[in-house]
Scaffold this active site. Sequence first.
Site, PDB file in Angstrom:
ATOM      1  N   CYS A  12      22.050  25.842  54.619  1.00  0.00           N
ATOM      2  CA  CYS A  12      22.949  24.997  55.394  1.00  0.00           C
ATOM      3  C   CYS A  12      24.134  24.507  54.591  1.00  0.00           C
ATOM      4  CB  CYS A  12      22.191  23.799  55.943  1.00  0.00           C
ATOM      5  SG  CYS A  12      21.151  24.265  57.307  1.00  0.00           S
ATOM      6  N   GLY A  69      37.333  31.804  36.104  1.00  0.00           N
ATOM      7  CA  GLY A  69      36.101  32.545  35.847  1.00  0.00           C
ATOM      8  C   GLY A  69      35.937  33.765  36.733  1.00  0.00           C
ATOM      9  N   THR A  86      53.590  35.469  35.167  1.00  0.00           N
ATOM     10  CA  THR A  86      54.067  34.455  34.224  1.00  0.00           C
ATOM     11  C   THR A  86      52.910  33.544  33.829  1.00  0.00           C
ATOM     12  OG1 THR A  86      56.260  34.523  35.193  1.00  0.00           O
ATOM     13  CG2 THR A  86      55.709  32.543  33.942  1.00  0.00           C
TER      14      THR A  86
END
Lengths: 389, 144
Positions: free
Chosen positions: A326, A72, A238
């Site tokens: 955090c 993505g 590839t």
Amino acid sequence: MNTAIYLDHNATTYVDPKVVDAMLPYFTEKFANPSSIYSISEEVQADIQTARETIQNLLHAKNGKIIFTGGGSESDNLAIKGYAYANQSKGKHIITSQIEHHAVIHTCEQLEKEGFTVTYVPVDDKGVVKIEELKKAIKQDTILITIMYANNETGVIQPIEEIIKIAHQTKIAVHSDAVQIIGKKEINIETLDIDLLSFSAHKFYGPKGVGGLFVKKGIKINNIIQGGGQEFKLRAGTENTAGIVGTAKALEIAMQNWKEEWDKEKKLRDELEKSLLSLIPESQVNGHLENRLANTLNIIIKYVEGESMLLLLNSNKIYASSGSACTSGSLDPSHVLLAMGIPHEHAHGSLRFSLGKKNTKEDIAKVIEVLPGIINRLRAMSPLYKGGK
Amino acid sequence: MGMNYSEKVLDHFNDPRNVGELKDADGVGTVGNAKCGDIMQVYIKVKDNVITDSSFKAFGCGAAVATCSMATELIKGKTLEEALTITNKAVMEALDGLPPVKIHCSVLAEEAIHAAINDYLVKTTGVGLPEKGCTGCCSSCGKH
């Protein structure tokens, strides 16, 4: 009894065993380089084309081509940079939103360093891109609008059809990071008339490290990885044959019964949402309640912090995620929640549950059983919480 | 499991010592802010210059809870002077280390001890601790 409950499918999914089976031959017997000229290579090349056609059929994308990429993020980079570089003679302004995935935001920031200008359109308190602001942002030299299809944190689905209509009035191209919605819902690329669209296999029970970019006929993009002439000269390297075949297989499975899966996950998600809201005072859902992916629940629980909740859920073998600073290693909580106008202190207390195929009523019941206790415990030690005691 | 915390950190997070308000505390120190995602509140009880009891409340991540838990353990039974020499490093070492992104939690814990002692001194003598410069990054000023 005490099995793990995975509720983080927007982060990634497991690979469907049928997908693994489809991929396996390409590691051993069908290993040949698709670019070579002997017959075993031709066979592999043909399999890649079949996979491409399968995906084109499933996405109703015959009005263009699918380029296979490394996932993505690469698709987003290729779409945005590729289009910007190829069309900069027409203009150097790009419009995006404040809630994009970092693969889009950081790509746009990079282009700004290279002399492009970017407008980051705000969203409303439901997490929907403000169309009026988007219209106002359009300038003479705007060449591209890139807006995500569905947000990964809130699940909110954006008004892409409308955005495309607006953009096409002035011949601006539209890219959408559709990573979170492809595989969850049927999308008709041709009807949508979108110009560029990114997707990623590991969000729909396919392998990691492979994804695709749809490019409409007539849309010009530059390559961003130079090398061989693979993928219409738009993505050197590839081909990841096993990954490409796995992507097609995964999408095929996902599209067979997406509606039943959507409805099933929605029912479970709604049950989770309703129960948590009623059992945990001062909690709220983030994002538009209707225009939302069926599997996603983003909830704010005031006076407690996300990582603490995740650690205690983890002790109960429940795996979810949070928009708390955090958990990201940065100091700021989720840019998506902040863009929705949620204050920092509440954004730190966000939790995201994203459901998948294997989740059951029992999984949801377990979260409903465990989470209120976790919240009570954390609130009892929170200096911000004055309600209890 | 989780954030690469040491066993000790997880132990002090899962089973925090000295949680809650201290009734009739002689000093209370609050540091951090909700915007950054960390608030620590340390309570102390002092008799004859010795911290006889201490407790805390915290809004924050696992490291915030664990450093408060450890800090309150470390200062109990210490004289005020001894308690003031406990650095964030000492708190960290007592927890067998913290991940780099969590070091600011130990800085906050040290600041919370100082704030509680300062509060006690102001209340009893009218004179607090000398102003200290920036000791590290609690990130609350936004300048570093």
